[in-house]
Design a protein around this motif. Structure first.
Motif, PDB file in Angstrom:
ATOM      1  N   GLY A 283       0.806  -1.206   0.000  1.00  0.00           N
ATOM      2  CA  GLY A 283       0.000   0.000   0.000  1.00  0.00           C
ATOM      3  C   GLY A 283       0.840   1.258   0.000  1.00  0.00           C
ATOM      4  O   GLY A 283       0.706   2.112  -0.864  1.00  0.00           O
ATOM      5  N   TYR A 284       1.765   1.345   0.968  1.00  0.00           N
ATOM      6  CA  TYR A 284       2.571   2.564   1.099  1.00  0.00           C
ATOM      7  C   TYR A 284       3.905   2.476   0.364  1.00  0.00           C
ATOM      8  O   TYR A 284       4.242   3.341  -0.443  1.00  0.00           O
ATOM      9  N   LEU A 285       4.685   1.430   0.644  1.00  0.00           N
ATOM     10  CA  LEU A 285       6.064   1.378   0.161  1.00  0.00           C
ATOM     11  C   LEU A 285       6.175   1.251  -1.353  1.00  0.00           C
ATOM     12  O   LEU A 285       6.935   1.995  -1.992  1.00  0.00           O
ATOM     13  N   LEU A 286       5.463   0.290  -1.947  1.00  0.00           N
ATOM     14  CA  LEU A 286       5.638   0.007  -3.371  1.00  0.00           C
ATOM     15  C   LEU A 286       5.433   1.231  -4.268  1.00  0.00           C
ATOM     16  O   LEU A 286       6.288   1.503  -5.130  1.00  0.00           O
ATOM     17  N   PRO A 287       4.344   2.008  -4.106  1.00  0.00           N
ATOM     18  CA  PRO A 287       4.183   3.189  -4.964  1.00  0.00           C
ATOM     19  C   PRO A 287       5.307   4.207  -4.812  1.00  0.00           C
ATOM     20  O   PRO A 287       5.623   4.929  -5.765  1.00  0.00           O
ATOM     21  N   LYS A 288       5.911   4.270  -3.623  1.00  0.00           N
ATOM     22  CA  LYS A 288       7.010   5.216  -3.401  1.00  0.00           C
ATOM     23  C   LYS A 288       8.282   4.796  -4.132  1.00  0.00           C
ATOM     24  O   LYS A 288       9.189   5.612  -4.340  1.00  0.00           O
ATOM     25  N   LEU A 289       8.360   3.516  -4.538  1.00  0.00           N
ATOM     26  CA  LEU A 289       9.551   3.004  -5.215  1.00  0.00           C
ATOM     27  C   LEU A 289       9.413   2.987  -6.729  1.00  0.00           C
ATOM     28  O   LEU A 289      10.391   2.733  -7.435  1.00  0.00           O
ATOM     29  N   VAL A 290       8.207   3.237  -7.241  1.00  0.00           N
ATOM     30  CA  VAL A 290       7.941   3.091  -8.680  1.00  0.00           C
ATOM     31  C   VAL A 290       8.816   4.017  -9.514  1.00  0.00           C
ATOM     32  O   VAL A 290       9.147   3.700 -10.659  1.00  0.00           O
ATOM     33  N   SER A 291       9.226   5.141  -8.956  1.00  0.00           N
ATOM     34  CA  SER A 291      10.080   6.071  -9.700  1.00  0.00           C
ATOM     35  C   SER A 291      11.418   5.442 -10.069  1.00  0.00           C
ATOM     36  O   SER A 291      12.111   5.924 -10.981  1.00  0.00           O
ATOM     37  N   LEU A 292      11.792   4.349  -9.409  1.00  0.00           N
ATOM     38  CA  LEU A 292      13.037   3.645  -9.714  1.00  0.00           C
ATOM     39  C   LEU A 292      12.878   2.659 -10.866  1.00  0.00           C
ATOM     40  O   LEU A 292      13.854   2.058 -11.305  1.00  0.00           O
ATOM     41  N   GLY A 293      11.652   2.494 -11.335  1.00  0.00           N
ATOM     42  CA  GLY A 293      11.360   1.491 -12.356  1.00  0.00           C
ATOM     43  C   GLY A 293      10.511   0.396 -11.743  1.00  0.00           C
ATOM     44  O   GLY A 293      10.724   0.023 -10.584  1.00  0.00           O
ATOM     45  N   ARG A 294       9.546  -0.125 -12.517  1.00  0.00           N
ATOM     46  CA  ARG A 294       8.602  -1.075 -11.945  1.00  0.00           C
ATOM     47  C   ARG A 294       9.267  -2.350 -11.438  1.00  0.00           C
ATOM     48  O   ARG A 294       8.990  -2.798 -10.326  1.00  0.00           O
ATOM     49  N   THR A 295      10.164  -2.925 -12.247  1.00  0.00           N
ATOM     50  CA  THR A 295      10.806  -4.177 -11.841  1.00  0.00           C
ATOM     51  C   THR A 295      11.630  -3.985 -10.583  1.00  0.00           C
ATOM     52  O   THR A 295      11.575  -4.797  -9.648  1.00  0.00           O
ATOM     53  N   ARG A 296      12.387  -2.900 -10.542  1.00  0.00           N
ATOM     54  CA  ARG A 296      13.207  -2.637  -9.357  1.00  0.00           C
ATOM     55  C   ARG A 296      12.341  -2.382  -8.139  1.00  0.00           C
ATOM     56  O   ARG A 296      12.648  -2.827  -7.032  1.00  0.00           O
ATOM     57  N   ALA A 297      11.226  -1.676  -8.345  1.00  0.00           N
ATOM     58  CA  ALA A 297      10.318  -1.400  -7.226  1.00  0.00           C
ATOM     59  C   ALA A 297       9.729  -2.686  -6.671  1.00  0.00           C
ATOM     60  O   ALA A 297       9.654  -2.869  -5.443  1.00  0.00           O
ATOM     61  N   LEU A 298       9.324  -3.589  -7.550  1.00  0.00           N
ATOM     62  CA  LEU A 298       8.752  -4.857  -7.105  1.00  0.00           C
ATOM     63  C   LEU A 298       9.789  -5.691  -6.352  1.00  0.00           C
ATOM     64  O   LEU A 298       9.483  -6.295  -5.314  1.00  0.00           O
ATOM     65  N   ALA A 299      11.020  -5.717  -6.879  1.00  0.00           N
ATOM     66  CA  ALA A 299      12.079  -6.501  -6.225  1.00  0.00           C
ATOM     67  C   ALA A 299      12.443  -5.906  -4.870  1.00  0.00           C
ATOM     68  O   ALA A 299      12.588  -6.634  -3.871  1.00  0.00           O
ATOM     69  N   LEU A 300      12.591  -4.589  -4.805  1.00  0.00           N
ATOM     70  CA  LEU A 300      12.984  -3.940  -3.550  1.00  0.00           C
ATOM     71  C   LEU A 300      11.904  -4.080  -2.484  1.00  0.00           C
ATOM     72  O   LEU A 300      12.205  -4.334  -1.309  1.00  0.00           O
TER      73      LEU A 300
END
Length: 219
Positions: free
Chosen positions: A143-160
């Motif tokens: 809910g919170y973390l994943l959308p904040k990481l999307v700016s790094l790229g979707r694949t990287r956000a999902l992995a992180l």
């Protein structure tokens, strides 16, 4: 407090908060010798939501506006993919069970009370777990973390996000006897691989629908 933090900075602070909170709760469970009861699981599973609330209400103060709460994905149900969330995870579970049954390691036994009662109990547990423990964890991670990481790229956000989620479990695994894991050199890499792989499924559902509910159901 910090209204101009970038999304990645917010993700970093959230990750630090949730891991510190997880460590604190795990130490409390160990010191107090808490049994794995419902109360213990509520305490443990609530830490991602608690970290998200701290971010929204204290760190960034986004939670003081209606728009700020929408980042959690609770305002949409994402009903169009619920069948995927439930069906895919059920299919994986059945396939994994079938593989184990095909080996000498296990055999199929009809549960006490029969298959119908067991199936109804399973469905009830799915509903209860989706609305409680799984949701509390998903509100923070997907809910919170994943959308904040999307700016790094979707694949990287999902992995992180998957790596943070797997690491969030480590205090409970390493500091308490709640999860007996056997040989850690084997079980921990397998655990990380499984959680990160599952996080791609949960994360795609979250990003596609803008809702945290399908991820909670899949979880």
């Amino acid at each position: 407090m910090f209204t101009k933090l970038s999304d990645t900075s917010q993700a970093t602070i959230f990750s630090a908060l949730v891991l510190v909170m997880a460590t604190g709760v795990a130490l409390a469970i160990r010191i107090l010798e808490m049994a794995p009861t419902t109360g213990m699981w509520v305490l443990w599973s609530s830490t991602p939501t608690a970290a998200a609330l701290l971010m929204l209400l204290v760190v960034t103060r986004e939670g003081y506006s209606g728009e700020g709460w929408k980042v959690l994905g609770l305002h949409r149900l994402g009903l169009s993919v619920w069948w995927i969330a439930f069906g895919l995870t059920l299919l994986i579970t059945v396939a994994a069970s079938a593989v184990v049954w095909a080996t000498p390691l296990a055999s199929f036994i009809v549960p006490e009370g029969g298959l119908i009662d067991s199936l109804l109990s399973f469905l009830i547990q799915v509903v209860l777990f989706t609305l409680t423990f799984a949701l509390a964890e998903e509100i923070g991670i997907r809910g919170y973390l994943l959308p904040k990481l999307v700016s790094l790229g979707r694949t990287r956000a999902l992995a992180l996000s998957g790596l943070v989620f797997a690491t969030w479990h480590m205090p409970l695994i390493l500091l308490t006897p709640v999860f007996p894991v056997g040989n850690k050199l084997i079980s921990l890499p397998l655990f990380y691989a499984t959680v990160v792989a599952a996080s791609f499924v949960y994360g795609y559902l979250r990003l596609y629908t803008g809702s945290v509910w399908p991820a909670s159901l899949a979880h």
